[in-house]
Design an enzyme around this catalytic site. Structure first.
Site, PDB file in Angstrom:
ATOM      1  N   GLU A 160       0.830  -1.212   0.000  1.00 62.34           N
ATOM      2  CA  GLU A 160       0.000   0.000   0.000  1.00 62.34           C
ATOM      3  C   GLU A 160       0.859   1.254   0.000  1.00 62.34           C
ATOM      4  OE1 GLU A 160      -0.151  -2.690   1.912  1.00 62.34           O
ATOM      5  OE2 GLU A 160      -2.054  -2.856   2.954  1.00 62.34           O
ATOM      6  N   CYS A 173      -2.148  -2.577   7.279  1.00 61.54           N
ATOM      7  CA  CYS A 173      -1.564  -2.511   8.628  1.00 61.54           C
ATOM      8  C   CYS A 173      -1.723  -1.096   9.185  1.00 61.54           C
ATOM      9  CB  CYS A 173      -0.097  -2.932   8.593  1.00 61.54           C
ATOM     10  SG  CYS A 173       1.009  -1.626   8.005  1.00 61.54           S
TER      11      CYS A 173
HETATM   12  N1  THU Z   1       2.155  -6.469   4.130  1.00 61.12           N
HETATM   13  C1  THU Z   1       1.697  -5.637   3.163  1.00 61.12           C
HETATM   14  O1  THU Z   1       2.340  -5.431   2.133  1.00 61.12           O
HETATM   15  N2  THU Z   1       0.497  -5.030   3.361  1.00 61.12           N
HETATM   16  C2  THU Z   1      -0.309  -5.256   4.426  1.00 61.12           C
HETATM   17  O2  THU Z   1      -1.371  -4.668   4.537  1.00 61.12           O
HETATM   18  C3  THU Z   1       0.076  -6.227   5.451  1.00 61.12           C
HETATM   19  C4  THU Z   1       1.461  -6.715   5.375  1.00 61.12           C
HETATM   20  C5  THU Z   1       3.421  -7.165   3.903  1.00 61.12           C
HETATM   21  C6  THU Z   1       4.567  -6.737   4.758  1.00 61.12           C
HETATM   22  C7  THU Z   1       5.409  -7.991   4.761  1.00 61.12           C
HETATM   23  O3  THU Z   1       6.210  -8.006   3.602  1.00 61.12           O
HETATM   24  C8  THU Z   1       4.423  -9.129   4.647  1.00 61.12           C
HETATM   25  O4  THU Z   1       3.235  -8.544   4.147  1.00 61.12           O
HETATM   26  C9  THU Z   1       4.130  -9.848   5.951  1.00 61.12           C
HETATM   27  O5  THU Z   1       3.793  -8.951   6.949  1.00 61.12           O
END
Ligand code: THU
Length: 134
Positions: free
Chosen positions: A58, A89
């Protein structure tokens, strides 16, 4: 202001997920953000061996758009594992709120989608108004 097609935005996020660099978590995420004018910027998560340097899909999509001078956004879609919705997140909610407080968040599980208002996902948000006078 053009409307947006959630299914098209999900498609763009799914394409972007193919570029995820997620060798530490194996959790691959794609995102796509659409401007008020209908321009789409995509992102994927990019992980680091120094784990905390990892960037979520995001924030990659948002910062790509911001760094191209885009200022107004309608919606951001997120796609991760098939069969499960992936909500943004906390860190992403904050950065999105700083630049696009009224944005829609479109979550897809590969089959269905759900649309939320970012404002509902980050109630009582910290923002400019909390910084007070300089
Ligand atoms: N991650 C995202 O790219 N977006 C989210 O909304 C949640 C988590 C990624 C970060 C990390 O590379 C992996 O997902 C596990 O947390």
């Amino acid at each position: 202001m053009k409307e947006y097609n959630p299914e098209e935005l999900i498609k763009a996020a799914r394409k972007a997920r193919n570029f995820a660099r997620a060798k530490y978590s194996n959790f691959r995420v794609g995102a796509a953000i659409i401007t008020d004018e209908g321009e789409v910027f995509t992102g994927c998560n990019i992980e680091s061996s120094s784990y905390s340097m990892t960037i979520c899909a995001e924030r990659v999509a948002l910062t790509k758009a911001l760094s191209e001078g885009k200022e107004r956004f309608k919606a951001l879609s997120i796609v991760a594992k098939d069969g499960a919705f992936c909500p943004p997140c906390g860190a992403c909610r904050q950065l999105l709120f700083d630049y696009a407080p009224d944005i829609d968040i479109v979550l897809s599980d590969g089959n269905d989608y759900q649309i939320f208002k970012l404002r509902d996902l980050l109630p009582h948000a910290f923002d400019d108004s909390n910084l007070g006078e300089k």
